[in-house]
Design an enzyme around this catalytic site. Structure first.
Site, mmCIF file in Angstrom:
data_model
loop_
_atom_site.group_PDB
_atom_site.id
_atom_site.type_symbol
_atom_site.label_atom_id
_atom_site.label_comp_id
_atom_site.label_asym_id
_atom_site.label_seq_id
_atom_site.Cartn_x
_atom_site.Cartn_y
_atom_site.Cartn_z
ATOM 1 N N SER A 1 0.860 -1.194 0.000
ATOM 2 C CA SER A 1 0.000 0.000 0.000
ATOM 3 C C SER A 1 0.889 1.234 0.000
ATOM 4 O O SER A 1 2.046 1.175 0.442
ATOM 5 C CB SER A 1 -0.853 -0.004 1.278
ATOM 6 O OG SER A 1 -1.478 1.238 1.464
ATOM 7 N N TYR B 1 -2.016 -1.477 10.465
ATOM 8 C CA TYR B 1 -2.124 -1.713 9.019
ATOM 9 C C TYR B 1 -0.892 -1.152 8.291
ATOM 10 O O TYR B 1 -0.251 -1.857 7.500
ATOM 11 C CB TYR B 1 -3.404 -1.065 8.475
ATOM 12 C CG TYR B 1 -3.554 -1.229 6.982
ATOM 13 C CD1 TYR B 1 -3.820 -2.477 6.426
ATOM 14 C CD2 TYR B 1 -3.406 -0.144 6.112
ATOM 15 C CE1 TYR B 1 -3.951 -2.642 5.054
ATOM 16 C CE2 TYR B 1 -3.532 -0.303 4.740
ATOM 17 C CZ TYR B 1 -3.808 -1.552 4.222
ATOM 18 O OH TYR B 1 -3.924 -1.721 2.863
HETATM 19 N N1 LIG Z 1 -8.730 -0.702 -1.147
HETATM 20 C C1 LIG Z 1 -7.720 0.101 -0.835
HETATM 21 O O1 LIG Z 1 -7.880 1.345 -0.702
HETATM 22 C C2 LIG Z 1 -6.335 -0.479 -0.715
HETATM 23 C C3 LIG Z 1 -5.238 0.408 -0.775
HETATM 24 C C4 LIG Z 1 -3.967 -0.119 -0.651
HETATM 25 C C5 LIG Z 1 -3.769 -1.478 -0.488
HETATM 26 N N2 LIG Z 1 -4.854 -2.315 -0.425
HETATM 27 C C6 LIG Z 1 -4.600 -3.754 -0.256
HETATM 28 O O2 LIG Z 1 -5.167 -4.454 -1.336
HETATM 29 C C7 LIG Z 1 -5.399 -5.818 -0.949
HETATM 30 C C8 LIG Z 1 -6.784 -6.225 -1.414
HETATM 31 O O3 LIG Z 1 -7.747 -5.469 -0.702
HETATM 32 P P1 LIG Z 1 -9.076 -4.887 -1.368
HETATM 33 O O4 LIG Z 1 -8.975 -3.423 -1.341
HETATM 34 O O5 LIG Z 1 -9.353 -5.558 -2.649
HETATM 35 O O6 LIG Z 1 -10.129 -5.285 -0.216
HETATM 36 P P2 LIG Z 1 -11.326 -6.347 -0.180
HETATM 37 O O7 LIG Z 1 -12.293 -6.053 -1.256
HETATM 38 O O8 LIG Z 1 -11.800 -6.305 1.227
HETATM 39 O O9 LIG Z 1 -10.615 -7.738 -0.496
HETATM 40 C C9 LIG Z 1 -9.875 -8.443 0.475
HETATM 41 C C10 LIG Z 1 -9.740 -9.885 0.045
HETATM 42 O O10 LIG Z 1 -8.974 -10.582 1.031
HETATM 43 C C11 LIG Z 1 -9.668 -11.769 1.390
HETATM 44 N N3 LIG Z 1 -9.409 -12.135 2.774
HETATM 45 C C12 LIG Z 1 -9.644 -11.390 3.882
HETATM 46 N N4 LIG Z 1 -9.362 -12.089 4.981
HETATM 47 C C13 LIG Z 1 -8.944 -13.326 4.558
HETATM 48 C C14 LIG Z 1 -8.535 -14.501 5.224
HETATM 49 N N5 LIG Z 1 -8.498 -14.581 6.571
HETATM 50 N N6 LIG Z 1 -8.173 -15.573 4.495
HETATM 51 C C15 LIG Z 1 -8.233 -15.530 3.133
HETATM 52 N N7 LIG Z 1 -8.606 -14.431 2.443
HETATM 53 C C16 LIG Z 1 -8.971 -13.345 3.156
HETATM 54 C C17 LIG Z 1 -11.154 -11.410 1.205
HETATM 55 O O11 LIG Z 1 -11.902 -12.604 0.940
HETATM 56 P P3 LIG Z 1 -12.843 -13.366 2.003
HETATM 57 O O12 LIG Z 1 -13.477 -12.337 2.873
HETATM 58 O O13 LIG Z 1 -13.803 -14.106 1.120
HETATM 59 O O14 LIG Z 1 -11.913 -14.278 2.738
HETATM 60 C C18 LIG Z 1 -11.093 -10.576 -0.055
HETATM 61 O O15 LIG Z 1 -11.105 -11.400 -1.196
HETATM 62 C C19 LIG Z 1 -5.206 -5.862 0.570
HETATM 63 O O16 LIG Z 1 -3.944 -6.416 0.863
HETATM 64 C C20 LIG Z 1 -5.248 -4.394 0.974
HETATM 65 O O17 LIG Z 1 -4.524 -4.154 2.142
HETATM 66 C C21 LIG Z 1 -6.134 -1.853 -0.547
#
Ligand SMILES: NC(=O)c1ccc[n+]([C@@H]2O[C@H](COP(=O)([O-])OP(=O)(O)OC[C@H]3O[C@@H](n4cnc5c(N)ncnc54)[C@H](OP(=O)(O)O)[C@@H]3O)[C@@H](O)[C@H]2O)c1
Length: 273
Positions: free
Chosen positions: A153, A166
């Protein structure tokens, strides 16, 4: 379902990106950035193992897209991590690109947050990612080829009061990925840290940062599709750090000369707006 690539319909060929990897595994594929990556890989004809807890979401992807293998696993759990590690190490169906994307955040004052939730956050964002990275690189070294994309991130580049754990987990992810990138240089293995800025996904509801959507102007938001494409393109090009969006690239690029104390205070002001 077999990981054998299927030939895509002729109509999709014009908009297809071509990637060097012939198979992939994406954690956190049930929503947001991971789902967008899975769709991008499917459009490019790359068969993909999809990992997350919500099997129904993964099954829907498998029904809709070609070449999807479903692996339901909770990556905060030792058994779930072992299942994914075993799949990554499987020499009979090699995975050429591994994407450690599953992750979540927790916002609020550190002393008021639930310690068990923070432990799960560290387990997923750091421990599971490290275990899967270790399995991926050890499977890739003898093959002399492979790609590892770790989703970090922009929060990894400075402290983030009210999202402290985080940001700390993501600082670890960027640091680990940069070290690994150097370590395996020249071996045919590519390691990249993908560092998105604000991206509208389920992240905001999971981390209780829904207020960001109205608090931060539209131009600061990237789409999951743009993040996914940038990350895949940059790991294919063996970039060390991938930052989607011109604005965030500039912020991260300019971040170097800013004194650490100032960065920390600015970050605190932004979080508490
Ligand atoms: N969105 C942002 O603004 C942003 C910015 C920078 C970085 N990121 C990073 O991008 C990555 C993806 O996040 P996103 O934004 O796409 O959020 P998201 O829509 O909440 O997706 C998170 C994914 O992680 C999975 N997950 C969560 N807990 C888990 C567990 N215990 N075991 C296996 N899978 C798990 C969830 O699936 P299930 O719930 O089905 O398990 C979901 O598929 C993350 O690493 C996040 O930190 C996001």
């Amino acid at each position: 379902m077999s990981l054998r690539a299927r030939v895509p319909p002729l109509g999709t060929l014009a908009r297809m990106t071509s990637y060097p990897f012939r198979s992939a595994l994406v954690t956190g594929a049930s929503s947001g950035i991971g789902e967008a990556m899975t769709r991008e890989l499917a459009a490019a004809g790359v068969p993909t193992v999809v990992v997350a807890r919500r099997q129904d979401r993964l099954d829907e992807l498998a029904d809709e897209l070609d070449g999807i293998e479903v692996l339901a696993a909770d990556l905060t759990d030792a058994g779930g991590q072992a299942t994914v590690v075993e799949r990554v190490r499987d020499g009979d169906a090699p995975v050429e690109l591994v994407v450690n994307n599953a992750g979540f955040g927790t916002s609020g004052r550190f002393h008021e947050l639930d310690a068990d939730r923070l432990a799960d956050e560290i387990e997923l964002n750091i421990a599971a990612l490290t275990r899967i990275s270790n399995a991926a690189i050890s499977a890739m070294v003898p093959r002399g080829v492979g790609w590892l994309l770790n989703v970090s991130s922009v929060a990894s580049f400075q402290p983030a009061p009210d999202l402290a754990v985080y940001a700390a987990t993501k600082a670890y992810v960027t640091s680990l990925s940069e070290s690994l990138h150097e370590e395996v240089k020249g071996s045919g293995i590519n390691v990249t840290a993908l560092c998105p800025g604000l991206t509208r996904t389920e992240f905001q509801s999971v981390s209780s940062t829904e207020q960001y959507v109205t608090q931060f102007p539209r131009f600061l938001w990237t789409t999951a599709e743009d993040v996914a494409r940038t990350g895949l393109r940059d790991v294919a090009a063996n970039r060390t750090i991938s930052v989607p969006g011109t604005l965030y690239k500039a912020v991260v690029g300019l971040g170097g000369p800013i004194p650490r104390g100032l960065k920390r205070r600015l970050s605190g002001l932004v979080q508490r707006q």
